[in-house]
Design an enzyme around this catalytic site. Sequence first.
Site, PDB file in Angstrom:
ATOM      1  N   HIS A  75       0.855  -1.315  -0.103  1.00  0.00           N
ATOM      2  CA  HIS A  75       0.158  -0.083  -0.046  1.00  0.00           C
ATOM      3  C   HIS A  75       0.784   1.143   0.193  1.00  0.00           C
ATOM      4  O   HIS A  75       2.167   1.196   0.566  1.00  0.00           O
ATOM      5  CB  HIS A  75      -0.845   0.079   1.147  1.00  0.00           C
ATOM      6  CG  HIS A  75      -1.584  -1.270   1.650  1.00  0.00           C
ATOM      7  ND1 HIS A  75      -2.712  -1.630   1.048  1.00  0.00           N
ATOM      8  CD2 HIS A  75      -1.205  -2.196   2.517  1.00  0.00           C
ATOM      9  CE1 HIS A  75      -2.998  -2.701   1.612  1.00  0.00           C
ATOM     10  NE2 HIS A  75      -2.082  -3.360   2.530  1.00  0.00           N
ATOM     11  N   LYS A  84      -5.089   8.465  -5.699  1.00  0.00           N
ATOM     12  CA  LYS A  84      -5.050   8.111  -4.480  1.00  0.00           C
ATOM     13  C   LYS A  84      -4.357   6.664  -3.850  1.00  0.00           C
ATOM     14  O   LYS A  84      -4.642   5.775  -4.742  1.00  0.00           O
ATOM     15  CB  LYS A  84      -6.567   8.131  -3.954  1.00  0.00           C
ATOM     16  CG  LYS A  84      -6.788   8.167  -2.478  1.00  0.00           C
ATOM     17  CD  LYS A  84      -8.195   8.785  -2.131  1.00  0.00           C
ATOM     18  CE  LYS A  84      -8.451   8.618  -0.710  1.00  0.00           C
ATOM     19  NZ  LYS A  84      -8.223   9.909  -0.017  1.00  0.00           N
ATOM     20  N   HIS A  86       9.617  -5.990   6.568  1.00  0.00           N
ATOM     21  CA  HIS A  86       8.450  -5.130   6.469  1.00  0.00           C
ATOM     22  C   HIS A  86       8.129  -4.687   7.807  1.00  0.00           C
ATOM     23  O   HIS A  86       7.980  -3.511   8.242  1.00  0.00           O
ATOM     24  CB  HIS A  86       7.306  -5.699   5.737  1.00  0.00           C
ATOM     25  CG  HIS A  86       6.140  -4.801   5.607  1.00  0.00           C
ATOM     26  ND1 HIS A  86       6.008  -3.916   4.775  1.00  0.00           N
ATOM     27  CD2 HIS A  86       4.627  -4.647   6.225  1.00  0.00           C
ATOM     28  CE1 HIS A  86       4.904  -3.160   4.507  1.00  0.00           C
ATOM     29  NE2 HIS A  86       4.217  -3.688   5.645  1.00  0.00           N
ATOM     30  N   GLU A 129      -9.950  -5.588   7.301  1.00  0.00           N
ATOM     31  CA  GLU A 129     -10.009  -5.295   5.634  1.00  0.00           C
ATOM     32  C   GLU A 129     -11.231  -6.154   5.082  1.00  0.00           C
ATOM     33  O   GLU A 129     -12.027  -5.549   4.316  1.00  0.00           O
ATOM     34  CB  GLU A 129      -8.747  -5.562   4.898  1.00  0.00           C
ATOM     35  CG  GLU A 129      -7.620  -4.509   4.908  1.00  0.00           C
ATOM     36  CD  GLU A 129      -6.451  -5.201   4.062  1.00  0.00           C
ATOM     37  OE1 GLU A 129      -6.710  -5.885   3.046  1.00  0.00           O
ATOM     38  OE2 GLU A 129      -5.576  -4.556   4.247  1.00  0.00           O
ATOM     39  N   GLY A 152      -0.817  -0.308   9.635  1.00  0.00           N
ATOM     40  CA  GLY A 152      -2.072   0.180   9.760  1.00  0.00           C
ATOM     41  C   GLY A 152      -2.938   0.277  10.679  1.00  0.00           C
ATOM     42  O   GLY A 152      -3.921   1.038  10.770  1.00  0.00           O
ATOM     43  N   ALA A 176      -4.666  15.532   7.883  1.00  0.00           N
ATOM     44  CA  ALA A 176      -4.274  17.128   7.548  1.00  0.00           C
ATOM     45  C   ALA A 176      -3.915  17.694   8.875  1.00  0.00           C
ATOM     46  O   ALA A 176      -4.566  17.203   9.818  1.00  0.00           O
ATOM     47  CB  ALA A 176      -5.275  17.716   6.885  1.00  0.00           C
ATOM     48  N   ARG A 194     -19.703  10.229   8.529  1.00  0.00           N
ATOM     49  CA  ARG A 194     -18.290  10.542   8.906  1.00  0.00           C
ATOM     50  C   ARG A 194     -18.130  11.769   9.715  1.00  0.00           C
ATOM     51  O   ARG A 194     -18.532  12.789   9.396  1.00  0.00           O
ATOM     52  CB  ARG A 194     -17.418  10.221   7.811  1.00  0.00           C
ATOM     53  CG  ARG A 194     -17.387   8.702   7.333  1.00  0.00           C
ATOM     54  CD  ARG A 194     -16.823   8.541   6.274  1.00  0.00           C
ATOM     55  NE  ARG A 194     -15.276   9.430   6.185  1.00  0.00           N
ATOM     56  CZ  ARG A 194     -14.435   9.354   5.024  1.00  0.00           C
ATOM     57  NH1 ARG A 194     -14.964   9.193   4.047  1.00  0.00           N
ATOM     58  NH2 ARG A 194     -13.510  10.027   5.418  1.00  0.00           N
ATOM     59  N   ARG A 205     -11.905  13.599  17.433  1.00  0.00           N
ATOM     60  CA  ARG A 205     -10.359  13.303  17.130  1.00  0.00           C
ATOM     61  C   ARG A 205      -9.711  14.481  16.981  1.00  0.00           C
ATOM     62  O   ARG A 205      -9.831  15.134  15.989  1.00  0.00           O
ATOM     63  CB  ARG A 205     -10.470  12.397  15.861  1.00  0.00           C
ATOM     64  CG  ARG A 205      -9.124  11.730  15.553  1.00  0.00           C
ATOM     65  CD  ARG A 205      -9.225  10.882  14.398  1.00  0.00           C
ATOM     66  NE  ARG A 205      -9.486  11.730  13.200  1.00  0.00           N
ATOM     67  CZ  ARG A 205      -9.990  11.555  11.986  1.00  0.00           C
ATOM     68  NH1 ARG A 205     -10.043  10.234  11.547  1.00  0.00           N
ATOM     69  NH2 ARG A 205      -9.870  12.297  10.976  1.00  0.00           N
ATOM     70  N   SER A 212      -9.215  17.207   5.797  1.00  0.00           N
ATOM     71  CA  SER A 212      -8.060  17.284   4.933  1.00  0.00           C
ATOM     72  C   SER A 212      -8.676  17.987   3.542  1.00  0.00           C
ATOM     73  O   SER A 212      -9.637  18.149   3.353  1.00  0.00           O
ATOM     74  CB  SER A 212      -7.734  15.752   4.484  1.00  0.00           C
ATOM     75  OG  SER A 212      -8.605  15.038   4.000  1.00  0.00           O
TER      76      SER A 212
HETATM   77 FE   FE2 Z   1       2.540  -2.960   6.389  1.00  0.00          FE
END
Ligand code: FE2
Length: 546
Positions: A11, A36, A124, A182, A286, A394, A423, A473, A505
């Site tokens: 990613h 993106k 990784h 995911e 992530g 942001a 959201r 947040r 953002s």
């Molecule tokens: Fe990763």
Amino acid sequence: MKVLGVNALFHDPAAALVVDGQTVAAAEEERFSRRKHGHRPVPFAAWELPEQAARWCLEQAGMDVSDLDAVTYSFDPTLARPAEALGLHDPWDHLRQTYAHHAPQFLATSLPGLDPAAVRFVRHHVAHAASGALASPYQDADVLVLDGRGECASHLAGRYEGGRLTVHATQELPHSLGLLYEELTEHLGFLRSSDEFKVMAMASYGTPRFHDEIRARVRTDDRGGFSTDPIAWHTMAKPLRPGEEWDQDHADLAASVQARLEEVLLELARWLRRRTGGDRLTLAGGVALNCVANTRLHAESGYDEVWVQPAAGDAGTALGSALHVAAEEGDEIRPMPGADLGRGWSDEEIEAHLRTAQVDFERPADVAVEVAECLAADGVVAWFQGRSEYGPRALGHRSLLAHPGRSANLERLNDVKGREQFRPVAPMVLAERASRIFSRGPLPSPYMLFVHDVAPQWRERIPAVVHVDGTARVQTVDRDGEPLVARMLEAFEQRTGLPVVINTSLNTAGRPMVDDPRDALECFGSAPVSLLAIGPFVVRRRPPGR
Ligand SMILES: [Fe+2]
């Protein structure tokens, strides 16, 4: 030592430059390519390198490829095993391995003059771990990494001391909290490995009615690891197509997985702390972008402090891999100076862009005051200042700002950005005012990676930034580190009595964050924004017909 770090395989391709232990530059390829996430995380796209970001990092430091001592690549194909052997269904994964094996040659092609022998593979999760502990203000710290997958694992628990990593636990695939989240993201009709934060937002609308079912499938062990057995999602909530309406079952399912994720993370953190006796925890991978879980780790794990890498996703492994190799070679590593590690422009360069675009612009006495005026009059401001942010948030450099006292501004901003209405948008607040209004999460919180409770008496005053569960947040703004943003917040407070501004953002749906002045003008030209504050200049939206 001069090290260029590269993340490319899964990613968010990105590049970062570390010179003598100091983080000089870091940027994601999406900000340059305007695509993106840089590329979709599919095996066919894994060869695409962050070419533009890498070249820019060198340019920023006035360096040439031949000046580099090493280029790091945040995946080590010599540690990988075939997907089938890992219990993953990923029939084209062998393409990834092939690309990774040839990365040195690919890199030498995209960075002419690079000796392929200078490329060093970094495991990784070690790259993630270094982006947590070595980039943090502590250096010597425990680190917990959780993501979808690395070479063979989905987790690492360890400790950095004196620049050296000791690994205490890892969890082998196919067990993966990242892949589990995911899968749920996809089941709920969102884009996997992109929209996970929408699931976290949806969870606030549900109750963890399926907690027992999820707990039976997701369990920790006594070795600091865990197992994730396949989950029959459809038995709890029907699968959704993209854009399809969700109902209470979906929110309850999201709430149940979120609740179990938080419990498991707490157990993993407590296990690590028992093992090391450490008092500072750093997080990357992530899963560390889950700010609700981060707040529980801060409150309940037993660690005195928790620090999260702002580019916690794979983009951060560009920086982490470079830091790890620099530390291995004996460089003294300095904490990252902030998240504003991307591109920036001089006033003259910005003015040249404005003249090219032939827009009317002004240079007010103080752009911060001009913006506060506009916000107080309920305008929406596109705020483009300094260097762009590394990571998905942001943080007052490429932001859309609005008045938090008008509850309609949540819907208005979600409309401007083309986002789902469930959201939330987030508040930025002067650091010294934060504790009056926000509690539970750690303060200061400069990177927006935790959630906080909003004091009951403030919920009515800043309704646009209060999520359905009474949280927000928060980004706290330090006067020394961010004098311009602090001045704007202060000028807004003088006019409204609120030391808080909505900060989201600067981008529209499906596009990466604005990065250069042309992106800013394109965004301003196409979105109903009242004012563009770009460097010391402002561009005003003229009412139609004038
Ligand atoms: Fe990763």
